[in-house]
Every structure is written in structure tokens, then in C-alpha cells.
Design a protein around this motif. Structure first.
Motif, short mmCIF file in Angstrom:
data_model
loop_
_atom_site.label_atom_id
_atom_site.label_comp_id
_atom_site.label_asym_id
_atom_site.label_seq_id
_atom_site.Cartn_x
_atom_site.Cartn_y
_atom_site.Cartn_z
N ASP A 66 80.24 81.65 62.86
CA ASP A 66 80.24 80.66 63.94
C ASP A 66 79.76 81.31 65.24
OD1 ASP A 66 80.61 78.35 65.35
OD2 ASP A 66 82.80 78.51 65.45
N GLU A 74 80.37 75.13 71.10
CA GLU A 74 79.79 75.29 69.76
C GLU A 74 78.27 75.37 69.83
OE1 GLU A 74 80.58 75.79 66.69
OE2 GLU A 74 82.74 75.91 66.99
N PHE A 77 77.07 76.66 63.78
CA PHE A 77 78.09 76.95 62.76
C PHE A 77 77.43 76.90 61.37
CE2 PHE A 77 81.28 75.54 59.67
CZ PHE A 77 82.26 76.51 59.84
N HIS A 83 75.07 73.68 57.75
CA HIS A 83 75.02 74.08 59.16
C HIS A 83 74.50 72.93 60.01
CE1 HIS A 83 70.66 74.66 58.45
NE2 HIS A 83 71.03 75.30 57.34
#
Length: 305
Positions: A66, A74, A77, A83
Motif C-alpha cells: 500500500d 491513499e 493499493f 489494484h
């Protein structure tokens, strides 16, 4: 009393020795895997590659890792071939559609990511986290620094100058005057004229006024004929890395008018020369004999008539 002072002195020396040993031990212990931070610097708008590879070059195709920015945002990931680039949800909107990995390198232990069209907001601290890699967690750190460039930011920054007024004034002997005006600007901008090759045109007049913390600026420059007669008024606000350019074309006939302004002076000079030479010759032709006659009459022995 003396024994107490002596004991105190020995205790002080012992503490100094202990601190020195602790310092030496800290210097000798190697840092934990992946704890060193790498710095990556790229210009705004270019692409950036953030490197991340586990120490044992493990095949990562069936693993999980990650990428986060500043500990919480974010970025990317990956988990067992799922993904953000192939339908997985959860990516921060700032990075959506701009981040990818090198899928053909996963089997060689490469978890690096590629960020395209970088923005100033991309600057920050990134972490590449392997929560369960070889029964332990591994984290790698990258600091991304986006170097700002001057560009038009009027669509994203309300303080950026969005309107520039340009005008062609009446031609003069010095060239064609171009006027550029900027109103209600803050932060204070730099304003100048330049030609199509980026060469600055010297300002013939500059007016700057300030009202309520905002600036009104007028720049006038006399320009002469170039290959394409294109000129730009450039407004630059350094504090917000904003630059806006307004293009103007000067018609060829405007420069012909400049030449016409000089003809009356040239014609007057030519006419004066043409008229002056014969008249001057005539005057010399009349005055010289008269002077000679007067001089002869005053010579001794000359007859007075």
C-alpha cells in the motif's frame, strides 16, 4: 564532606562515560530495513517515479502493498493482482487516473509507482507499506518535492491575474506604442512587453498605483518591426507561481506610418539644401565684388570719383 565531594566527582565521570558508550552503540547499530528516506525532485507537470523494492526481491504478484501520502492519503493499493488501476475502489481523488505500477516488474520485487503530470499538491512524504511480507512488516519512505514552474493558474487560484488589457496606440517616430493594463492585482505582479523570441521591450512609461492592497499597473513600450510583428504582454506573480501572457499582432502598415513621420524632416532638409546652395552662391557672387571695390577705393593714391 571531602568523601562526599569525591564520590560526586566519580559519579559525574561515570555518567559521562556511560553517555559516551551509549552514543557509540547508537552509531554502530545499522538502521532498520527501509527506514532511510529517499528524496525525489521533479518539475511541476512532469512525471515522477517513486521506487520501492523489498530487501529480498520477493515475487510480489500474490502479495499486498500500500502506497500512502503523508500517512493517510491513499495513493495506490495492490493485493494479489487487484489494484486501483483495474477497478479497485478507495483511491484518493487527487491521484485517480494518474498513478500506475510496473506490472511486469512485480515478479522481480519491484513495487515502484509512476505518477504522471505532477502537481504542487503532490509534494509530501510517501510510504510504501508491506504489512505481511515474509511474516513481518516492511516500510519504505520517499519524499517527493515538486518544483513549481510559472504557468497560468487563473483557473485554480482566485488571486491569479485573469484579465489583461492591451492596446495599440498611434505610431510615433520612436515606433509603435503598445499599452498593457492590469487592474486589482494581488500579490503585486511584474508586467512587461516582449517579442515573439522572448526579448524584453524597454518600457517607455510605467504607472503603478495601489488601492486597498491591490495594484493597478500600466506599461507602455515602443516596438519596432520584427519577423512576424507578434508581441506579448507578460504578467507574472512570483509568490503564487502564476504567469499569464496576452498576445497582440501589430499590422505592417503601422510601421510604415512610423516611416512616414520621418519624411517631412528629411524633405525639409533636402529642400533646404537644394535652395540654400544656389542662394548662398548668389550671395557670395554679389558680396565679393562689392568688398573688393570698397577696399580699392580706400587704398592710398586711389582717385575719388
Amino acid at each position: 564532606m571531602r568523601s562526599f565531594k569525591a564520590m560526586r566527582g566519580l559519579l559525574g565521570k561515570w555518567m559521562e562515560t556511560l553517555l559516551l558508550l551509549c552514543f557509540l552503540c547508537a552509531e554502530l547499530v545499522p538502521p532498520a530495513s527501509g527506514s532511510d528516506q529517499i528524496e525525489v525532485c521533479v518539475p511541476e507537470g512532469s512525471d515522477a517515479i517513486l521506487n520501492c523494492s523489498p530487501s529480498h526481491k520477493t515475487d510480489l504478484r500474490s502479495k499486498m502493498f500500500d502506497w500512502k501520502k503523508d500517512g493517510q492519503m491513499e495513493v495506490f493499493f495492490y493485493s494479489n493482482e487487484n489494484h486501483y488501476s483495474n477497478g479497485l475502489s478507495g483511491q484518493d481523488p487527487q491521484f485517480k487516473g494518474r498513478v500506475s505500477l510496473f506490472e511486469d516488474q512485480l515478479e522481480h520485487g519491484n513495487a515502484s509507482i509512476h505518477i504522471n503530470n505532477t502537481r504542487l499538491s503532490d509534494s509530501g512524504n510517501y510510504s510504501c507499506i508491506f504489512p505481511r511480507l515474509n511474516s513481518q512488516e516492511e516500510i519504505f519512505f520517499v519524499q517527493l518535492v515538486i518544483q513549481p514552474i510559472f504557468r497560468d493558474r487563473s483557473a485554480e487560484n482566485r488571486d491569479a491575474v485573469s484579465k489583461i488589457h492591451t492596446e495599440i496606440l498611434d505610431s510615433t517616430d520612436a515606433g509603435v506604442p503598445l499599452k498593457c493594463e492590469v487592474h486589482d492585482a494581488f500579490p503585486e505582479p511584474e508586467v512587461w512587453w516582449e517579442d515573439n523570441e522572448g526579448k524584453k521591450c524597454p518600457a517607455s512609461e510605467t504607472r503603478i498605483s495601489k488601492r486597498g492592497g491591490q495594484y493597478d499597473i500600466t506599461i507602455t513600450a515602443n516596438v519596432t518591426k520584427t519577423a512576424n510583428n507578434l508581441f506579448f504582454c507578460v504578467v507574472r506573480q512570483k509568490k503564487i507561481h502564476h504567469e499569464k501572457r496576452e498576445k497582440i499582432y501589430v499590422p505592417e502598415k503601422m510601421f510604415l506610418v512610423c516611416k512616414d513621420h520621418t519624411w517631412p524632416v528629411i524633405e525639409a532638409g533636402l529642400i533646404g539644401g537644394l535652395i540654400g546652395v544656389p542662394i548662398g552662391g548668389l550671395i557670395v557672387g554679389l558680396v565679393t565684388p562689392a568688398v573688393m571695390w570698397i577696399k580699392k577705393r580706400h587704398e592710398p593714391g586711389s582717385k575719388q570719383g
